[in-house]
Design a protein around this motif. Structure first.
Motif, PDB file in Angstrom:
ATOM      1  N   ALA A  27      26.604  40.079  36.994  1.00  0.00           N
ATOM      2  CA  ALA A  27      27.193  39.240  35.817  1.00  0.00           C
ATOM      3  C   ALA A  27      28.575  39.080  35.659  1.00  0.00           C
ATOM      4  O   ALA A  27      28.976  37.847  35.538  1.00  0.00           O
ATOM      5  CB  ALA A  27      26.858  40.140  34.704  1.00  0.00           C
ATOM      6  N   MET A  31      30.161  35.221  36.350  1.00  0.00           N
ATOM      7  CA  MET A  31      30.762  34.653  34.988  1.00  0.00           C
ATOM      8  C   MET A  31      32.163  34.212  35.279  1.00  0.00           C
ATOM      9  O   MET A  31      32.464  32.931  34.921  1.00  0.00           O
ATOM     10  CB  MET A  31      30.352  35.399  33.951  1.00  0.00           C
ATOM     11  CG  MET A  31      28.948  35.529  33.537  1.00  0.00           C
ATOM     12  SD  MET A  31      28.996  36.260  31.833  1.00  0.00           S
ATOM     13  CE  MET A  31      29.703  37.794  32.091  1.00  0.00           C
ATOM     14  N   TYR A  32      32.777  34.986  36.100  1.00  0.00           N
ATOM     15  CA  TYR A  32      34.122  34.910  36.292  1.00  0.00           C
ATOM     16  C   TYR A  32      34.313  33.594  37.262  1.00  0.00           C
ATOM     17  O   TYR A  32      35.264  32.724  37.019  1.00  0.00           O
ATOM     18  CB  TYR A  32      34.751  36.164  36.899  1.00  0.00           C
ATOM     19  CG  TYR A  32      36.231  35.804  37.034  1.00  0.00           C
ATOM     20  CD1 TYR A  32      37.263  35.753  36.149  1.00  0.00           C
ATOM     21  CD2 TYR A  32      36.900  35.863  38.481  1.00  0.00           C
ATOM     22  CE1 TYR A  32      38.611  35.535  36.398  1.00  0.00           C
ATOM     23  CE2 TYR A  32      38.102  35.691  38.757  1.00  0.00           C
ATOM     24  CZ  TYR A  32      38.862  35.558  37.608  1.00  0.00           C
ATOM     25  OH  TYR A  32      40.425  35.464  37.878  1.00  0.00           O
ATOM     26  N   LEU A  34      32.217  31.269  37.651  1.00  0.00           N
ATOM     27  CA  LEU A  34      31.608  29.891  36.939  1.00  0.00           C
ATOM     28  C   LEU A  34      32.980  29.633  35.822  1.00  0.00           C
ATOM     29  O   LEU A  34      32.734  28.233  35.695  1.00  0.00           O
ATOM     30  CB  LEU A  34      30.393  30.390  36.059  1.00  0.00           C
ATOM     31  CG  LEU A  34      29.092  30.306  36.811  1.00  0.00           C
ATOM     32  CD1 LEU A  34      27.955  30.716  36.006  1.00  0.00           C
ATOM     33  CD2 LEU A  34      28.980  28.946  37.516  1.00  0.00           C
ATOM     34  N   SER A  35      33.638  30.535  35.469  1.00  0.00           N
ATOM     35  CA  SER A  35      34.679  30.077  34.311  1.00  0.00           C
ATOM     36  C   SER A  35      35.940  29.338  35.323  1.00  0.00           C
ATOM     37  O   SER A  35      36.408  28.459  34.800  1.00  0.00           O
ATOM     38  CB  SER A  35      35.179  31.294  33.729  1.00  0.00           C
ATOM     39  OG  SER A  35      35.925  31.988  34.380  1.00  0.00           O
TER      40      SER A  35
END
Length: 159
Positions: A27, A31-32, A34-35
């Motif tokens: 996760a 997510m990092y 993608l950001s």
């Protein structure tokens, strides 16, 4: 502390480590990434190579947790000082040094492919050092457990 009690604590800690590792690898890191890909679209071609590289470098970490679980299980059976535990510790040592080498070499390769930054490679020195330190500690513990197993076997034969 009783062996079974110690074993339960070790297993509880290993479950926590495994859950934290799953959260981190499944996760937090994606997510990092993608950001970062959203903030810097020009770096979007680096998302999948880095994510796959980090996931592959995480596989030995989960294997270490598996072998540590087997050691904790043996401790619960009052088999702390055995050749089997020494073997598990040696495997942990090999996995740690292999993962440290893979992580450092992968960072160098990604740097040469212009998919990394020299600062990231310098930071990977620290992570690789931690992996080598775990490998050395595991190898020393393997040696000591092996010696203790031999002494225990000798004393078992003495009446």
């Amino acid at each position: 502390m009783e062996q079974k009690h110690l074993s339960k604590w070790l297993k509880l800690i290993l479950i926590g480590v495994g859950i934290c590792g799953l959260i981190l690898y499944a996760a937090v890191i994606p997510m990092y990434g993608l950001s970062l890909r959203t903030l810097y679209p020009e770096l979007s071609n680096r998302f999948w190579p880095w994510l796959i590289f980090i996931w592959v470098s995480g596989i030995p970490c989960f294997m270490v947790v598996y072998f540590a679980w087997k050691i904790a299980k043996n401790i619960g059976k009052d088999l702390s000082f055995t050749e089997q535990n020494a073997s598990f510790l040696k495997k942990i040592s090999a996995l740690s040094v292999g993962d440290a080498g893979f992580f450092f070499a992968g960072n160098i390769v990604l740097l040469f492919l212009n998919m990394s930054h020299p600062g990231i490679v310098i930071a990977s020195f620290g992570i690789s050092f931690i992996g080598v330190a775990v490998a050395v500690v595991s190898a020393v513990l393997s040696y000591l457990v092996k010696k203790a197993a031999a002494l225990q076997e000798q004393s078992d034969w003495t009446i």
